[in-house]
Design an enzyme around this catalytic site. Structure first.
Site, short mmCIF file in Angstrom:
data_model
loop_
_atom_site.label_atom_id
_atom_site.label_comp_id
_atom_site.label_asym_id
_atom_site.label_seq_id
_atom_site.Cartn_x
_atom_site.Cartn_y
_atom_site.Cartn_z
N LYS A 22 2.86 26.35 -31.93
CA LYS A 22 1.63 25.68 -31.54
C LYS A 22 1.50 25.24 -30.00
O LYS A 22 0.43 25.19 -29.50
CB LYS A 22 1.62 24.69 -32.39
CG LYS A 22 0.35 23.32 -31.90
CD LYS A 22 0.40 22.14 -32.94
CE LYS A 22 1.28 21.07 -32.33
NZ LYS A 22 1.02 20.25 -31.15
N ASN A 23 2.77 24.57 -29.62
CA ASN A 23 2.67 24.33 -28.20
C ASN A 23 2.50 25.42 -27.04
O ASN A 23 2.49 24.95 -25.94
CB ASN A 23 3.72 23.45 -27.96
CG ASN A 23 3.65 21.96 -28.86
OD1 ASN A 23 2.45 21.60 -29.24
ND2 ASN A 23 4.58 21.15 -28.84
N CYS A 116 -1.97 12.63 -31.09
CA CYS A 116 -1.14 11.77 -32.05
C CYS A 116 -1.05 10.38 -31.36
O CYS A 116 -0.95 10.33 -30.27
CB CYS A 116 0.35 12.61 -31.99
SG CYS A 116 0.50 13.83 -33.35
N ARG A 121 0.50 7.86 -23.35
CA ARG A 121 0.24 9.18 -22.85
C ARG A 121 -0.88 9.17 -21.60
O ARG A 121 -1.94 9.78 -21.75
CB ARG A 121 -0.03 10.14 -23.96
CG ARG A 121 1.09 10.04 -25.15
CD ARG A 121 0.66 11.14 -26.22
NE ARG A 121 1.36 12.33 -25.83
CZ ARG A 121 1.23 13.20 -26.77
NH1 ARG A 121 0.63 13.11 -27.97
NH2 ARG A 121 1.71 14.37 -26.51
N ASP A 305 10.15 15.88 -30.39
CA ASP A 305 9.57 16.20 -31.41
C ASP A 305 10.09 16.76 -32.68
O ASP A 305 9.83 16.88 -33.74
CB ASP A 305 8.57 17.69 -31.24
CG ASP A 305 7.38 17.62 -30.32
OD1 ASP A 305 7.05 16.27 -30.01
OD2 ASP A 305 6.70 18.51 -30.00
N ARG A 397 -2.31 19.93 -38.71
CA ARG A 397 -2.38 20.11 -37.29
C ARG A 397 -1.43 20.95 -36.83
O ARG A 397 -1.75 21.81 -35.86
CB ARG A 397 -2.51 18.74 -36.43
CG ARG A 397 -3.81 18.04 -36.72
CD ARG A 397 -3.62 16.98 -35.65
NE ARG A 397 -3.06 17.31 -34.41
CZ ARG A 397 -2.39 16.69 -33.49
NH1 ARG A 397 -2.12 15.30 -34.08
NH2 ARG A 397 -1.88 17.29 -32.57
C1 UD1 Z 1 4.08 18.10 -25.11
C2 UD1 Z 1 3.75 18.51 -26.28
C3 UD1 Z 1 4.45 17.37 -27.37
C4 UD1 Z 1 5.68 17.01 -26.99
C5 UD1 Z 1 5.71 16.40 -25.69
C6 UD1 Z 1 7.21 16.34 -25.12
C7 UD1 Z 1 2.09 20.28 -26.27
C8 UD1 Z 1 0.68 20.59 -26.68
N1 UD1 Z 1 2.56 19.04 -26.61
O1 UD1 Z 1 2.98 16.81 -24.96
O2 UD1 Z 1 4.31 18.04 -28.75
O3 UD1 Z 1 6.25 15.73 -27.59
O4 UD1 Z 1 5.24 17.65 -24.70
O5 UD1 Z 1 8.05 17.16 -25.15
O6 UD1 Z 1 2.78 20.90 -25.77
N2 UD1 Z 1 3.60 11.28 -18.77
C9 UD1 Z 1 2.96 10.34 -17.99
N3 UD1 Z 1 1.80 10.83 -17.11
C10 UD1 Z 1 1.35 11.99 -17.35
C11 UD1 Z 1 1.88 12.86 -18.19
C12 UD1 Z 1 2.73 12.27 -18.99
O7 UD1 Z 1 3.50 9.26 -17.71
O8 UD1 Z 1 0.53 12.40 -16.39
C13 UD1 Z 1 4.44 10.76 -19.87
C14 UD1 Z 1 3.81 10.73 -21.25
O9 UD1 Z 1 3.43 9.48 -21.39
C15 UD1 Z 1 5.35 10.62 -22.20
C16 UD1 Z 1 6.16 11.58 -21.25
O10 UD1 Z 1 5.48 11.60 -19.70
O11 UD1 Z 1 5.76 9.48 -22.09
C17 UD1 Z 1 6.19 13.12 -21.74
O12 UD1 Z 1 4.76 13.82 -21.87
P1 UD1 Z 1 4.64 15.07 -21.60
O13 UD1 Z 1 5.69 16.03 -21.38
O14 UD1 Z 1 3.16 15.19 -20.66
O15 UD1 Z 1 3.88 15.69 -22.96
P2 UD1 Z 1 2.72 16.33 -23.42
O16 UD1 Z 1 2.42 17.55 -22.57
O17 UD1 Z 1 1.56 15.34 -23.80
#
Ligand code: UD1
Length: 421
Positions: A22-23, A116, A121, A305, A397
């Site tokens: 999915k990711n 989620c 985030r 995850d 999902r």
């Molecule tokens: C992706 C995955 C999700 C997984 C996560 C961490 C997809 C579609 N989803 O989510 O399943 O749980 O990686 O492995 O691939 N953060 C900030 N600022 C930002 C961006 C992120 O502070 O601009 C923080 C987030 O709040 C969180 C952490 O960084 O605490 C990790 O987030 P991130 O790696 O960005 O996760 P996603 O890409 O949303």
């Protein structure tokens, strides 16, 4: 609303095929709009999140068709740079069209995403990255707007190796002139899959999977055919399904290297995991299990995850285990529900202390998000009596045919639809 009724205690046995990731699929679908030629994506899982991303692309003017597990996307006539709230609210990953739109049209408006409920985030790292490339980013009425000003490649140091920020910046930079280097980049296999996809379309990207990614901007991207990698989180979830029921399960279509942290934790606990014929065999025997501690980390560390699913497993192992969640601040929503099934778990900030016991008891529990839902299904598979899991829309999902796959392995699980109110 759909619910699962599970009668626990049956050891799972048999073989299933793991679906496409999915990711990986979601960023690759977003990146498909960067080409004006046909894009063919294979091994695509049949999931609600994939349908939402398809809607997002259609909203922008792309043609999306699906036949079995193959998606064909044609973005020749893309005619909008705006993703409205009605779509972005359904899924956080819809924010990935921002980088793709900036790359292709040099202009984007994306409503802030939903998804989620596992933490605030934010998107500050994405925004800083776009700005470093010369895109002017403004925030108005719930929209993030971006426009090219004086765009050229640059060095971008991420404060945290965010998966989404790495992917979004990689997409924008692929069609931005000059060389971009993303440092402290996310190293997840899905980032590597996106790099491979973009390179097959004609991009010039090196280094994904390491902590610095070098992107030389090109003028245009072309036609591509790509097969998505297997879903390492789905594989990990079924590995625990075997372990928690003292089962004997074979998984086909896995990349063993991607699930090393999960394999090594399960082995430490006492689960037998072996690699054979390109697949994985997981043999459980609860008499052998020992408690264990887990700390979630960016890849190649233990994946956040898989944390809720491991929490269910550790709740069924005698002794004290610790789980430290370092990625998301609000990812213990499953704990309260596991406690309803008799688990003894205390939360201190980002640490959960689990006093495991032999068996959980069936109860009525609610899935609050995707992986929390998977954790409750796993708990139900090992619990005494009947467990009812509601909130199945979250599970749908991210897990393709989970009910059919569990049934194939001999689980006693049925699905019923309840009318609201
Ligand atoms: C992706 C995955 C999700 C997984 C996560 C961490 C997809 C579609 N989803 O989510 O399943 O749980 O990686 O492995 O691939 N953060 C900030 N600022 C930002 C961006 C992120 O502070 O601009 C923080 C987030 O709040 C969180 C952490 O960084 O605490 C990790 O987030 P991130 O790696 O960005 O996760 P996603 O890409 O949303």
């Amino acid at each position: 609303m759909e619910q699962f009724n599970i009668w626990g205690g049956t050891p799972l046995k048999g073989q299933i095929r793991i679906s496409g990731s999915k990711n990986s699929t979601l960023p690759i679908m977003a990146a498909s709009i960067m080409s004006s030629e046909e894009v063919i994506i294979k091994n695509v899982p049949d999931l609600e999140d994939v349908r939402v991303m398809a809607l997002a692309l259609q909203e922008l003017g792309a043609k999306v068709t699906k036949e079995k597990d193959v998606l064909i996307i044609n973005s020749k006539n893309i005619n909008s740079s705006e993703l409205p709230e009605k779509i972005s609210r359904k899924m956080r990953a819809s924010n990935l069209v921002m980088g793709a739109l900036l790359g292709r049209l040099k202009n984007a408006q994306v409503a802030y995403p939903g998804g989620c409920a596992i933490g605030s985030r934010p998107m500050d790292l994405h925004v800083k990255g776009f700005e470093k490339l010369g895109y002017v980013i403004t925030e108005e009425y719930g929209y993030m707007k971006g426009k090219a000003q004086d765009i050229k490649g640059n060095e971008i140091m991420l404060d945290f190796p965010s998966v989404g920020a790495t992917e979004n910046i990689m997409m924008a930079a692929a069609l931005t002139p000059g060389t971009t280097i993303i440092r402290n980049a996310a190293r997840e296999p899905e980032v590597v899959d996106l790099q491979n996809f973009l390179n097959r379309m004609g991009a010039n990207i090196k280094g994904a999977g390491l902590d610095a990614i070098r992107i030389k901007g090109v003028e245009r991207l072309g036609r591509v055919e790509h097969t998505v990698i297997p879903d390492r989180i789905e594989a990990g979830t079924f590995m625990i399904a075997s372990a928690i029921t003292s089962g004997d399960v074979w998984l086909e279509n896995v990349v063993v290297e991607h699930i090393h942290p999960v394999i090594s934790k399960l082995s430490e606990i006492g689960v037998m995991v072996s690699v054979a014929n390109g697949g994985l065999r997981i043999v459980g025997n609860r008499k052998r299990y020992k408690p264990s501690d887990i700390k979630t980390m960016p890849y190649p560390g233990f994946p956040t995850d898989m944390q809720p699913q491991f929490m269910s497993f550790l709740s069924t192992i005698n002794g004290t285990s610790l789980v430290v969640e370092t990625i998301f601040e609000n990812r213990f929503m499953h704990v309260q529900e596991l406690c309803r099934m008799g688990a003894d778990i205390k939360i201190e900030g980002r640490v959960a202390i689990i006093k495991g016991s032999d068996k959980l008891e069936g109860a009525r529990v609610e899935a609050s998000d995707l992986r929390a839902g998977a954790a409750l299904v796993l708990a139900g598979l090992s619990a005494i009596d009947e467990t009812v899991v509601t909130g199945i829309e979250h599970i749908n999902r991210g897990y393709e045919n989970i009910l059919e796959k569990l049934t194939t392995l001999g689980a006693k699980i049925t699905s019923t639809q309840k009318v609201d109110g």
